[in-house]
Design an enzyme around this catalytic site. Structure first.
Site, PDB file in Angstrom:
ATOM      1  N   GLY A  20     -43.124  45.793  35.959  1.00 38.59           N
ATOM      2  CA  GLY A  20     -43.988  45.072  34.856  1.00 38.59           C
ATOM      3  C   GLY A  20     -42.852  44.768  33.661  1.00 38.59           C
ATOM      4  O   GLY A  20     -41.696  45.106  33.761  1.00 38.59           O
ATOM      5  N   SER A  40     -37.837  45.370  37.267  1.00 35.84           N
ATOM      6  CA  SER A  40     -37.433  44.765  38.707  1.00 35.84           C
ATOM      7  C   SER A  40     -38.331  43.591  38.796  1.00 35.84           C
ATOM      8  O   SER A  40     -39.209  43.505  39.381  1.00 35.84           O
ATOM      9  CB  SER A  40     -37.840  45.918  39.578  1.00 35.84           C
ATOM     10  OG  SER A  40     -39.003  46.406  39.231  1.00 35.84           O
ATOM     11  N   SER A  67     -44.420  47.048  28.926  1.00 29.74           N
ATOM     12  CA  SER A  67     -45.834  47.005  29.368  1.00 29.74           C
ATOM     13  C   SER A  67     -46.426  48.486  29.587  1.00 29.74           C
ATOM     14  O   SER A  67     -47.810  48.548  30.023  1.00 29.74           O
ATOM     15  CB  SER A  67     -45.750  46.299  30.851  1.00 29.74           C
ATOM     16  OG  SER A  67     -44.928  47.139  31.701  1.00 29.74           O
TER      17      SER A  67
HETATM   18  P1  ADP Z   1     -41.940  49.925  29.491  1.00 30.29           P
HETATM   19  O1  ADP Z   1     -41.302  51.167  29.980  1.00 30.29           O
HETATM   20  O2  ADP Z   1     -42.770  49.148  30.284  1.00 30.29           O
HETATM   21  O3  ADP Z   1     -41.009  48.994  28.766  1.00 30.29           O
HETATM   22  P2  ADP Z   1     -42.776  51.518  27.622  1.00 30.29           P
HETATM   23  O4  ADP Z   1     -43.641  52.433  28.276  1.00 30.29           O
HETATM   24  O5  ADP Z   1     -41.431  51.923  26.991  1.00 30.29           O
HETATM   25  O6  ADP Z   1     -42.897  50.254  28.338  1.00 30.29           O
HETATM   26  O7  ADP Z   1     -43.616  51.017  26.331  1.00 30.29           O
HETATM   27  C1  ADP Z   1     -44.989  50.877  26.078  1.00 30.29           C
HETATM   28  C2  ADP Z   1     -45.529  51.021  24.976  1.00 30.29           C
HETATM   29  O8  ADP Z   1     -46.962  50.638  24.847  1.00 30.29           O
HETATM   30  C3  ADP Z   1     -45.459  52.518  24.423  1.00 30.29           C
HETATM   31  O9  ADP Z   1     -45.256  52.394  22.803  1.00 30.29           O
HETATM   32  C4  ADP Z   1     -47.036  52.795  24.673  1.00 30.29           C
HETATM   33  O10 ADP Z   1     -47.466  53.633  23.875  1.00 30.29           O
HETATM   34  C5  ADP Z   1     -47.751  51.606  24.396  1.00 30.29           C
HETATM   35  N1  ADP Z   1     -49.074  51.419  24.915  1.00 30.29           N
HETATM   36  C6  ADP Z   1     -50.389  51.298  24.392  1.00 30.29           C
HETATM   37  N2  ADP Z   1     -51.167  51.025  25.370  1.00 30.29           N
HETATM   38  C7  ADP Z   1     -50.599  51.414  26.504  1.00 30.29           C
HETATM   39  C8  ADP Z   1     -51.147  51.787  28.103  1.00 30.29           C
HETATM   40  N3  ADP Z   1     -52.491  51.527  28.220  1.00 30.29           N
HETATM   41  N4  ADP Z   1     -50.473  52.085  29.056  1.00 30.29           N
HETATM   42  C9  ADP Z   1     -49.232  52.307  28.697  1.00 30.29           C
HETATM   43  N5  ADP Z   1     -48.554  52.138  27.342  1.00 30.29           N
HETATM   44  C10 ADP Z   1     -49.421  51.821  26.316  1.00 30.29           C
END
Ligand code: ADP
Length: 635
Positions: free
Chosen positions: A468, A542, A472
């Site tokens: 994603g 990815s 995400s």
């Molecule tokens: P990625 O690993 O995809 O780059 P992260 O997990 O590092 O994304 O960041 C996602 C951010 O979005 C976090 O700060 C998380 O707390 C926030 N967030 C808000 N809503 C959601 C949700 N439904 N699911 C996952 N993360 C969420």
């Protein structure tokens, strides 16, 4: 209607028969705009009387309208058929034309000369027996002449004619001809051309085309047409090479008959000859050579036949049958030359389908050794190959194949690469040699295997592949899933994008080529961990379907679950947990997914999480539920 033969009106059967038995010479003409390629081809068609009268009157009319030759017939107009070409005055696509003489039939491929049409030239030349390189006597050897020559040497064309054209415009000067010839010879040695024929001519005036011109009495060679009539055809040469037949299909109409059908790439075969099937290495003897017209006592290169063997041998499509005394080689890693033919660049590590002979395998470019500057022949460092680029690469296949070096056999050494998702032909290549290391590395058998290791942990190993956009929620959700699995006593490992980039993938950036390599390495690590019996969670953007499917194919069916963390760009950008979107929008971060680098949405992910509907914990619960559902976890 003017035509070479009266037989057409008197005895059509006889005429067709005479045609059928004539040899076919394929040749390509190359040169830059205005060197006179189209004029030469028009002239050849005219001299062989293959022009119909209505075509002739049409070009006469057109010559007055668009022509560059005053009141005389401009043959180029006949050949530059496309309206767009006429208006721009250049030839765009490969045009094939047919003509014939009493001795031979001819197919000529007329290709555009610009660098951006390198792929068209390679396509046009791939089956040619001979090439005519047009040189304008007034201009001599140009960069284009060198580039075209290099391409012809790469494709392995053996008969090269350097047509020094427009001699009428240099007073038919022997000194000019000699100077150009010597200059070209010095260059030809660099690229390994041995047999080059130089013919001074004027395609426009017809000098040295069909007969020797009185205006150049100093020229001792032959005119172009008689030369082409005598050039050795590839088919004739191939009959002297080692026997190779790539198997096209196994013909098994009933239990009593089992034949192997294919077209003979090279050599000769007779009943009683001992053969070897490759890559398996099994041997047998030819029992019969079966064709539509009955059994043969001998078959040669170019013929389509069905072989039956004295023994029951397991053979399938893509195998190569060789004579036992001169078998092909087998290997799964090669050095190869590659011409890239697609707008989307070649990325090392990406998997492509490779078609070689009748065989289709999966191939990866493991390393681009260098790119060739086609104008100067210099070697350049390259991380990817763009459209029309030519490089020398290491290739790695998913299984061993039978092959020959392209220089020895174009059918068993030439290949194309095909994009696995779009089915487009993206590259054409020539095998140079097998890498010795491929012969020295074998898979070692181990007794404690994946199943045993997983069983010791009382679990089923698998990969949970989170994909994603940045922000995400991949890391957040994967982290929660791992905690829940851990609490259930499962053995897990979380591979996180940022963490891996601190160590294993520290040397990689964010270009398309580096992203592919990033995922290739992570896929391999995930595979090792599944082998170790772990439940592996991986959280990587990815962005490309191709690499996700590569990671999937590395493990067994049912061991890979793709989890698409589906968060709209606007929402991910709003969250921006690491401030990266803001940086990208300010232009301080290049190649950022969703902003100036593509994200290809998964079409068949096992699990899709909409984070605008589920919060992170609910998403993790949902994934645990799916793992129970598909039998990876016990309830
Ligand atoms: P990625 O690993 O995809 O780059 P992260 O997990 O590092 O994304 O960041 C996602 C951010 O979005 C976090 O700060 C998380 O707390 C926030 N967030 C808000 N809503 C959601 C949700 N439904 N699911 C996952 N993360 C969420």
């Amino acid at each position: 209607m003017a035509h070479v033969s009266d037989l057409i009106s008197t005895d059509i059967e006889q005429y067709l028969k005479a045609h059928e038995n004539k040899g076919l010479l394929r040749f390509i003409t190359c040169g830059s705009v205005d060197d006179g390629k189209s004029t030469l081809i028009g002239r050849l068609l005219y001299e062989s009387k293959m022009l119909f009268e209505d075509q002739l009157s049409a070009i006469e009319a057109d010559s007055k309208k668009y022509g560059t030759q005053g009141d005389e017939i401009d043959f180029a107009l006949l050949v530059d058929g496309l309206a767009a070409e006429r208006e721009q005055g250049i030839t765009i696509d490969v045009a094939y034309r047919f003509f014939s003489t009493d001795q031979r039939k001819y197919i000529v491929a007329d290709t555009p000369g610009h660098e951006q049409y390198t792929r068209n030239m390679v396509t046009g030349a791939s089956t040619a027996d001979a090439a005519i390189l047009m040189v304008d006597a007034r201009k001599g050897i140009l960069i284009q002449t060198r580039r075209h020559s290099y391409l012809m040497s790469l494709i392995g064309i053996r008969n090269i004619v350097v047509a020094i054209n427009k001699m009428d415009l240099v007073d038919y000067s022997e000194a000019v001809f000699n100077r150009i010839r010597e200059e070209y010879r010095a260059f030809a040695r660099q690229i390994g051309f041995e047999d080059v024929t130089f013919i001074p001519m004027s395609a426009f005036k017809g000098d040295n085309i069909t007969t020797l011109s009185e205006r150049m009495p100093w020229y001792q060679g032959t005119a172009l047409m008689p030369h082409l009539e005598a050039v050795e055809l590839d088919d004739e040469r191939l009959q002297r090479s080692a026997f190779r037949m790539p198997v096209q299909w196994v013909n098994r109409p009933n239990l009593d008959f089992r034949g192997f059908a294919g077209s003979i790439a090279s050599g000769v075969i007779r009943p009683g000859d001992a053969i070897r099937v490759q890559p398996s290495g099994k041997t047998s003897t030819v029992a019969r050579i079966v064709t539509h017209d009955g059994d043969l006592e001998q078959a040669v290169a170019g013929q389509s036949i069905t072989l039956t063997l004295a023994d029951e041998v397991d053979i399938s499509r893509g195998d190569v049958i060789s004579r036992i005394d001169a078998p092909a080689e087998t290997a799964d890693q090669f050095e190869a030359s590659l011409v890239w033919m697609h707008e989307e660049a070649l990325l090392p590590g990406r998997r492509y389908l490779m078609k070689i002979g009748t065989n289709t395998v999966t191939a990866q470019v493991s390393e681009i050794k260098y790119q060739v500057n086609v104008n100067t022949l210099e070697h350049l460092a390259a991380k990817q190959l763009e459209l029309n680029a030519i490089g020398v690469c290491n290739l790695s296949l998913d299984r061993a194949i039978a092959f020959d070096a392209y220089a020895d056999n174009q059918d068993t050494g030439g290949f194309i690469l095909i994009d696995r998702l779009t089915n487009n032909t993206v590259g054409a290549g020539m095998l140079r040699f097998a890498l010795r290391r491929s012969q020295n590395i074998h898979m070692q058998h181990v007794d404690v295997d994946k199943a045993a290791r997983a069983q010791a942990k009382s679990q089923k190993a698998c990969v949970l592949w989170f994909t994603g956009l940045s922000g995400s929620g991949k890391s957040t959700i994967a982290n929660l899933v791992e905690k829940k699995l851990h609490a259930r006593g499962q053995h897990t490992y979380l591979l996180d994008g940022d963490n891996v980039r601190h160590g294993l993938n520290r040397d990689l950036g964010f270009t398309d080529a580096d992203r592919v390599e990033n995922i290739r390495r992570v896929g391999e690590v995930a595979k090792l961990m599944v082998d170790a019996g772990l439940i592996v969670l991986s959280a990587f953007i990815s962005p490309f379907c191709s690499e996700r499917s590569m990671a999937r194919d590395l493990v067994a069916d049912g061991e890979f679950l793709e989890i698409f963390v589906d968060t709209p760009l606007s929402v991910a950008e709003e969250r921006d947990p690491k401030g990266l979107y803001k940086k990208a929008r300010r232009g301080e971060l290049k190649n950022f997914t969703g902003i100036d680098s593509a994200y290809e949405v998964p079409e068949a992910a096992e699990i899709r999480i909409d984070t605008t509907v589920l919060d992170a914990d609910a998403a993790a619960e949902r994934i645990i539920g799916e793992l129970i559902e598909c039998g990876i976890l016990q309830n």
